[in-house]
Design a protein around this motif. Sequence first.
Motif, short mmCIF file in Angstrom:
data_model
loop_
_atom_site.label_atom_id
_atom_site.label_comp_id
_atom_site.label_asym_id
_atom_site.label_seq_id
_atom_site.Cartn_x
_atom_site.Cartn_y
_atom_site.Cartn_z
N GLN A 98 10.75 -0.35 -4.93
CA GLN A 98 10.38 -1.47 -4.07
C GLN A 98 11.62 -2.26 -3.69
N ASP A 102 11.39 -10.16 -1.16
CA ASP A 102 9.97 -10.31 -0.85
C ASP A 102 9.82 -10.74 0.60
N GLY A 104 6.87 -11.82 3.99
CA GLY A 104 5.55 -12.30 4.40
C GLY A 104 5.09 -11.58 5.65
N GLN A 133 3.63 -5.81 0.93
CA GLN A 133 3.65 -6.83 -0.13
C GLN A 133 3.30 -6.25 -1.49
N ALA A 183 0.67 -11.49 6.83
CA ALA A 183 0.18 -11.66 5.47
C ALA A 183 -1.10 -12.48 5.44
N HIS A 228 -1.96 -14.27 -3.58
CA HIS A 228 -0.56 -13.95 -3.84
C HIS A 228 0.30 -14.59 -2.76
N ARG A 230 4.55 -14.10 -1.06
CA ARG A 230 5.35 -13.04 -0.47
C ARG A 230 5.48 -11.88 -1.45
N GLY A 231 5.76 -10.70 -0.93
CA GLY A 231 5.86 -9.54 -1.80
C GLY A 231 6.76 -8.48 -1.22
N GLU A 251 11.73 -10.15 9.98
CA GLU A 251 10.80 -11.18 9.54
C GLU A 251 10.32 -11.98 10.75
#
Length: 252
Positions: A98, A102, A104, A133, A183, A228, A230-231, A251
């Motif tokens: 991953q 993080d 959004g 995410q 998100a 949750h 951001r991821g 982003e």
Amino acid sequence: MKKLFISALFLTVTWAAQAQLQPKKMTPESSEVWDPVPRLVTPGAPSSAVSGFTAPSDAIVLFDGKDLDQWESVKGGEAPWTVADNAIITAAGKGGIQTKRDFGDYQLHIEWRSPAEVKGNGQGRGNSGIFMQGRYELQVLDSYDNRTYSNGQAGSIYKQTMPLVNAAKKPGEWQTYDVMYTAPRFNKDGMMLIPPYITVLHNGVLIQNHTAIQGNTDYIGRPTIKPHGRGPIMLQDHGNPTSFRNVWIREL
């Protein structure tokens, strides 16, 4: 006389107010918006090393063909996958990787390739996944002449929404996903007010059109919803040597 004066004064004020509310004569220029000015972004350039274009100027490059500095193991520590021929190669059995960052809302570009040598069938051919995410899976699979359940083939929101069409290329050929993702929004009690939405182009073909994601990707049972923030972007290790390259994100 006093009442007459007050009435006249009231009418004068009313007429003045109405006059101020009357719009000016409209012209073609009346609907022109000159400010703010959209910021300048330089598009990516054609490249023989990738399927189409390099990253635009405002993108965060997550993999440029050299190293895995932007990635880590989902188990913690360094990313255990390998880099060869400008591509990330899944290290089967070592777990997913991953991004260290993080995210959004974003636009994501990623290219992937299933093995040229066909082994297995159904979910056993070139299986991987790209998780928005870290929890919502966009399926990666060799879906060229390979029947499986429709909401589990390439381009599906896994176990939820099948793709509009099957735009898969032959095994061993590079394929592209261009993803527009927003998100979910939760209230302070953890209730999902707005679901995550995803639009996906597979090899330039629209396969998910502002699709609402129902919840976390669960292999068994209905999708679950867990609040949750951001991821990360997560790539799945499903035991097949799937490759990835030219990964960038903008982003929003």
